[in-house]
Design an enzyme around this catalytic site. Sequence first.
Site, PDB file in Angstrom:
ATOM      1  N   SER A 129       0.868  -1.187   0.000  1.00 33.90           N
ATOM      2  CA  SER A 129       0.000   0.000   0.000  1.00 33.90           C
ATOM      3  C   SER A 129       0.902   1.234   0.000  1.00 33.90           C
ATOM      4  O   SER A 129       2.062   1.155   0.449  1.00 33.90           O
ATOM      5  CB  SER A 129      -0.864   0.002   1.271  1.00 33.90           C
ATOM      6  OG  SER A 129      -1.458   1.274   1.473  1.00 33.90           O
ATOM      7  N   TYR A 139      -1.112  -1.068  10.399  1.00 32.39           N
ATOM      8  CA  TYR A 139      -1.391  -1.283   8.973  1.00 32.39           C
ATOM      9  C   TYR A 139      -0.215  -0.790   8.119  1.00 32.39           C
ATOM     10  O   TYR A 139       0.350  -1.542   7.318  1.00 32.39           O
ATOM     11  CB  TYR A 139      -2.679  -0.567   8.555  1.00 32.39           C
ATOM     12  CG  TYR A 139      -3.014  -0.808   7.093  1.00 32.39           C
ATOM     13  CD1 TYR A 139      -3.644  -1.980   6.692  1.00 32.39           C
ATOM     14  CD2 TYR A 139      -2.669   0.123   6.114  1.00 32.39           C
ATOM     15  CE1 TYR A 139      -3.921  -2.228   5.354  1.00 32.39           C
ATOM     16  CE2 TYR A 139      -2.940  -0.116   4.779  1.00 32.39           C
ATOM     17  CZ  TYR A 139      -3.571  -1.288   4.403  1.00 32.39           C
ATOM     18  OH  TYR A 139      -3.834  -1.537   3.074  1.00 32.39           O
TER      19      TYR A 139
HETATM   20  N1  LIG Z   1      -8.781  -0.688  -1.044  1.00 34.05           N
HETATM   21  C1  LIG Z   1      -7.763   0.095  -0.778  1.00 34.05           C
HETATM   22  O1  LIG Z   1      -7.926   1.342  -0.672  1.00 34.05           O
HETATM   23  C2  LIG Z   1      -6.380  -0.473  -0.628  1.00 34.05           C
HETATM   24  C3  LIG Z   1      -5.299   0.415  -0.722  1.00 34.05           C
HETATM   25  C4  LIG Z   1      -4.001  -0.072  -0.594  1.00 34.05           C
HETATM   26  C5  LIG Z   1      -3.789  -1.424  -0.405  1.00 34.05           C
HETATM   27  N2  LIG Z   1      -4.854  -2.272  -0.307  1.00 34.05           N
HETATM   28  C6  LIG Z   1      -4.556  -3.691  -0.086  1.00 34.05           C
HETATM   29  O2  LIG Z   1      -5.109  -4.447  -1.135  1.00 34.05           O
HETATM   30  C7  LIG Z   1      -5.374  -5.774  -0.701  1.00 34.05           C
HETATM   31  C8  LIG Z   1      -6.778  -6.164  -1.119  1.00 34.05           C
HETATM   32  O3  LIG Z   1      -7.694  -5.285  -0.487  1.00 34.05           O
HETATM   33  P1  LIG Z   1      -9.074  -4.862  -1.154  1.00 34.05           P
HETATM   34  O4  LIG Z   1      -9.141  -3.392  -1.068  1.00 34.05           O
HETATM   35  O5  LIG Z   1      -9.273  -5.524  -2.462  1.00 34.05           O
HETATM   36  O6  LIG Z   1     -10.059  -5.443  -0.026  1.00 34.05           O
HETATM   37  P2  LIG Z   1     -11.474  -6.213  -0.107  1.00 34.05           P
HETATM   38  O7  LIG Z   1     -12.291  -5.703  -1.237  1.00 34.05           O
HETATM   39  O8  LIG Z   1     -12.024  -6.110   1.271  1.00 34.05           O
HETATM   40  O9  LIG Z   1     -11.045  -7.732  -0.422  1.00 34.05           O
HETATM   41  C9  LIG Z   1     -10.296  -8.463   0.502  1.00 34.05           C
HETATM   42  C10 LIG Z   1     -10.128  -9.897   0.020  1.00 34.05           C
HETATM   43  O10 LIG Z   1      -9.259 -10.584   0.945  1.00 34.05           O
HETATM   44  C11 LIG Z   1      -9.917 -11.744   1.458  1.00 34.05           C
HETATM   45  N3  LIG Z   1      -9.461 -11.930   2.846  1.00 34.05           N
HETATM   46  C12 LIG Z   1      -9.538 -11.033   3.879  1.00 34.05           C
HETATM   47  N4  LIG Z   1      -9.040 -11.572   5.007  1.00 34.05           N
HETATM   48  C13 LIG Z   1      -8.623 -12.822   4.687  1.00 34.05           C
HETATM   49  C14 LIG Z   1      -8.037 -13.881   5.428  1.00 34.05           C
HETATM   50  N5  LIG Z   1      -7.818 -13.793   6.749  1.00 34.05           N
HETATM   51  N6  LIG Z   1      -7.717 -15.033   4.788  1.00 34.05           N
HETATM   52  C15 LIG Z   1      -7.969 -15.162   3.470  1.00 34.05           C
HETATM   53  N7  LIG Z   1      -8.536 -14.208   2.716  1.00 34.05           N
HETATM   54  C16 LIG Z   1      -8.869 -13.054   3.324  1.00 34.05           C
HETATM   55  C17 LIG Z   1     -11.415 -11.441   1.312  1.00 34.05           C
HETATM   56  O11 LIG Z   1     -12.224 -12.597   1.171  1.00 34.05           O
HETATM   57  P3  LIG Z   1     -12.904 -13.369   2.438  1.00 34.05           P
HETATM   58  O12 LIG Z   1     -13.532 -12.322   3.310  1.00 34.05           O
HETATM   59  O13 LIG Z   1     -13.865 -14.346   1.851  1.00 34.05           O
HETATM   60  O14 LIG Z   1     -11.758 -14.073   3.103  1.00 34.05           O
HETATM   61  C18 LIG Z   1     -11.414 -10.678  -0.019  1.00 34.05           C
HETATM   62  O15 LIG Z   1     -11.374 -11.594  -1.090  1.00 34.05           O
HETATM   63  C19 LIG Z   1      -5.156  -5.757   0.828  1.00 34.05           C
HETATM   64  O16 LIG Z   1      -3.900  -6.340   1.118  1.00 34.05           O
HETATM   65  C20 LIG Z   1      -5.158  -4.282   1.176  1.00 34.05           C
HETATM   66  O17 LIG Z   1      -4.382  -4.009   2.322  1.00 34.05           O
HETATM   67  C21 LIG Z   1      -6.139  -1.825  -0.417  1.00 34.05           C
END
Ligand SMILES: NC(=O)c1ccc[n+]([C@@H]2O[C@H](COP(=O)([O-])OP(=O)(O)OC[C@H]3O[C@@H](n4cnc5c(N)ncnc54)[C@H](OP(=O)(O)O)[C@@H]3O)[C@@H](O)[C@H]2O)c1
Length: 244
Positions: A129, A139
């Site tokens: 991130s 985080y």
């Molecule tokens: N959105 C942002 O603004 C942003 C910015 C920078 C970085 N990121 C990073 O991008 C990555 C993806 O985030 P996203 O924004 O796409 O979030 P999201 O839409 O909430 O998706 C999260 C995914 O991770 C899975 N997950 C969560 N906890 C888990 C666990 N304990 N074991 C296995 N699977 C798990 C969830 O599925 P289940 O609930 O079914 O397990 C879901 O498929 C993360 O690492 C986040 O830190 C996000």
Amino acid sequence: MPTALITGATAGIGAAFARRLSADGFDLILLARDSERLARAAEEYGGAEVVVADLSTEEGIVRGEEAARRADLVVNNAGFGQKGRFLEVPIEDEVTMLRVHCEAVLRLTYAALPEMRERGRGGVINVASVAAFFSRGTYGASKAWVVSFSEGVAQAVPGVHVMALCPGFVHTEFHDRANIDMSGMPGAFWLDADNVVDTAIRDFRRGLSTSVPGAQYRTLVGASRFLPRNLVARLSSRTGHKYR
Ligand SMILES: NC(=O)c1ccc[n+]([C@@H]2O[C@H](COP(=O)([O-])OP(=O)(O)OC[C@H]3O[C@@H](n4cnc5c(N)ncnc54)[C@H](OP(=O)(O)O)[C@@H]3O)[C@@H](O)[C@H]2O)c1
């Protein structure tokens, strides 16, 4: 056909990776906790393999390692956010975050690389991130580890490519799941998950060790390197306080 393992493949950035890598001709292994959602996603991609696993548990990480050994590309993407400042978040939740963001990334990368090195091809994309470049709680610290780890491994294991992807704010389920109110965030800071993944794949193919999608975020990250660290920490803590 090459095989890609994507953790957190059912929503947001992980689902965007699944769309893109499926279109690029990869066989997919999709990992997440929600089995019904995984089954629906697998159907979308013509019968992809699914791994139901919680990466905050030993059993879940072992399942992830087993899948990683069979993959040509591993996308360590699963992750979550937390509402609240340090000491407002229960210690168990902080430890769970380190397990998913750091231990699972370490162990799946460790499991994947020997096979990839033997085959002479393959790679790992670790989703970090922009928070990695700003000191803000567990985080940001966990994502700083992902960046540092990926850069180090990229140097230590020649012949296999490892890259950290550092997105800014992306429209996904991330903030809703953490109950973080983002209504005040200006539109210019929001990124689209499919665009983030397109940039990631382009930068991965170029051999970069860190990818920061979006000109606005590249400017921000560049500026952060020239400012005193305690000033960056103060500014990022104040911004963090607004969005929680
Ligand atoms: N959105 C942002 O603004 C942003 C910015 C920078 C970085 N990121 C990073 O991008 C990555 C993806 O985030 P996203 O924004 O796409 O979030 P999201 O839409 O909430 O998706 C999260 C995914 O991770 C899975 N997950 C969560 N906890 C888990 C666990 N304990 N074991 C296995 N699977 C798990 C969830 O599925 P289940 O609930 O079914 O397990 C879901 O498929 C993360 O690492 C986040 O830190 C996000």
